[in-house]
Design a protein around this motif. Structure first.
Motif, mmCIF file in Angstrom:
data_model
loop_
_atom_site.group_PDB
_atom_site.id
_atom_site.type_symbol
_atom_site.label_atom_id
_atom_site.label_comp_id
_atom_site.label_asym_id
_atom_site.label_seq_id
_atom_site.Cartn_x
_atom_site.Cartn_y
_atom_site.Cartn_z
ATOM 1 N N ALA A 106 0.830 -1.201 0.000
ATOM 2 C CA ALA A 106 0.000 0.000 0.000
ATOM 3 C C ALA A 106 0.865 1.251 0.000
ATOM 4 O O ALA A 106 0.589 2.234 -0.699
ATOM 5 N N SER A 107 1.953 1.220 0.787
ATOM 6 C CA SER A 107 2.868 2.351 0.839
ATOM 7 C C SER A 107 3.535 2.571 -0.516
ATOM 8 O O SER A 107 3.701 3.714 -0.969
ATOM 9 N N ALA A 110 0.953 4.071 -2.910
ATOM 10 C CA ALA A 110 0.721 5.475 -2.564
ATOM 11 C C ALA A 110 1.875 6.351 -3.045
ATOM 12 O O ALA A 110 1.664 7.446 -3.582
ATOM 13 N N ALA A 111 3.101 5.865 -2.866
ATOM 14 C CA ALA A 111 4.272 6.622 -3.320
ATOM 15 C C ALA A 111 4.293 6.748 -4.837
ATOM 16 O O ALA A 111 4.693 7.782 -5.386
ATOM 17 N N THR A 112 3.853 5.698 -5.537
ATOM 18 C CA THR A 112 3.809 5.732 -6.994
ATOM 19 C C THR A 112 2.789 6.752 -7.482
ATOM 20 O O THR A 112 3.048 7.513 -8.426
ATOM 21 N N ILE A 113 1.615 6.762 -6.840
ATOM 22 C CA ILE A 113 0.591 7.750 -7.196
ATOM 23 C C ILE A 113 1.141 9.159 -6.990
ATOM 24 O O ILE A 113 0.991 10.040 -7.850
ATOM 25 N N ASP A 114 1.796 9.378 -5.851
ATOM 26 C CA ASP A 114 2.367 10.688 -5.550
ATOM 27 C C ASP A 114 3.418 11.073 -6.592
ATOM 28 O O ASP A 114 3.481 12.211 -7.049
#
Length: 256
Positions: A106-107, A110-114
């Motif tokens: 999940a982390s 989330a980092a990829t989306i950011d």
């Protein structure tokens, strides 16, 4: 009587709603002796008590862990609460490890989306952080043999977290250098590209020291297998082929 009270008898529809298991599955569990109801009414409706609900929990945990039904039956048939508790404790450890893995995934997502939204760059290792790198182990064992894979796994574990990261960084440096060589137009036999290949060979040899033909076979696989080719060619198309061609020269000079 509330369905939350310990002595409550739940009918099959209530159990299905609470557990997410279909009534059909519960009837199947009854038919194979895996989970029998506490009582069956004159109307044929099955009712389940606390003992059956606890057994169902155990069954569902084992299902989540991918245990076959035949094995589940042997595990849950123990009448010893101490044995059941010990078994559940083992399951808890496995579930906790899986929870941690999903939290890591999940982390990463989330980092990829950011990164995508802000236009920042992530390394391949960061993008793939948290995924199960043992997924291809059966393929590796078939290709290279159990002994080679076992030794490589042991060496990888012995590196520790910092050493593993340095190893990943070294590979990234090789990929970036190949991309730069492509853009500049260096040939496979150029000193610059041969230096890159020497670094790649040393990187590979940390786990396994290939001879000339096996090193040629390894770098050929980088071209033939799309997963590997994409990893090299993402920096510059043709990087995997450059490595293969340069490795052929390097093997002839240094490994024959």
């Amino acid at each position: 009587m509330s369905t939350t009270e310990p002595d409550a008898l739940l009918d099959i529809a209530q159990v299905a709603r609470l557990s997410g298991v279909t009534s059909r599955t519960l009837r199947h569990y009854d038919s194979i002796g895996l989970l029998s109801p506490a009582t069956t009414g004159h109307d044929g409706r099955r009712r389940y008590g606390r003992t059956e609900i606890l057994r169902l929990q155990h069954i569902l945990v084992l299902r989540e862990l991918g245990t076959p039904l035949a094995d589940i039956a042997h595990i849950v048939d123990s009448d010893d609460p101490a044995v059941t508790a010990a078994t559940l404790r083992d399951h808890l450890s496995a579930l906790t490890a899986e929870r941690d893995r999903y939290a890591k995934l999940a982390s990463t997502v989330a980092a990829t989306i950011d990164s995508l939204e802000k236009g920042t760059t992530m390394t391949n290792e960061e993008i793939l952080n948290g995924f199960d790198h043992t997924a291809y182990e059966p393929e590796a064992r078939e290709r290279w043999g159990d002994d080679s894979v076992d030794k490589s796994n042991a060496k990888w574990e012995a590196l520790g977290k910092d050493g593993q990261q340095r190893h990943l960084d070294t590979h990234r440096e090789v990929v970036e250098a190949l991309g730069a060589a492509i853009r500049v137009g260096f040939t496979p036999d150029s000193p610059e590209v041969q230096e890159i290949v020497a670094k790649h060979y040393a990187w590979v040899s940390l786990f396994w020291t290939p001879k000339a033909e096996t090193y040629r076979g390894l770098t050929q696989m980088y071209v033939d297998d799309e997963r590997f080719r994409n990893n090299y060619d993402e920096v510059a198309p043709g990087a995997a082929a450059l490595l293969r061609d340069a490795a052929d020269i390097y093997a002839g000079r240094e490994l024959s």
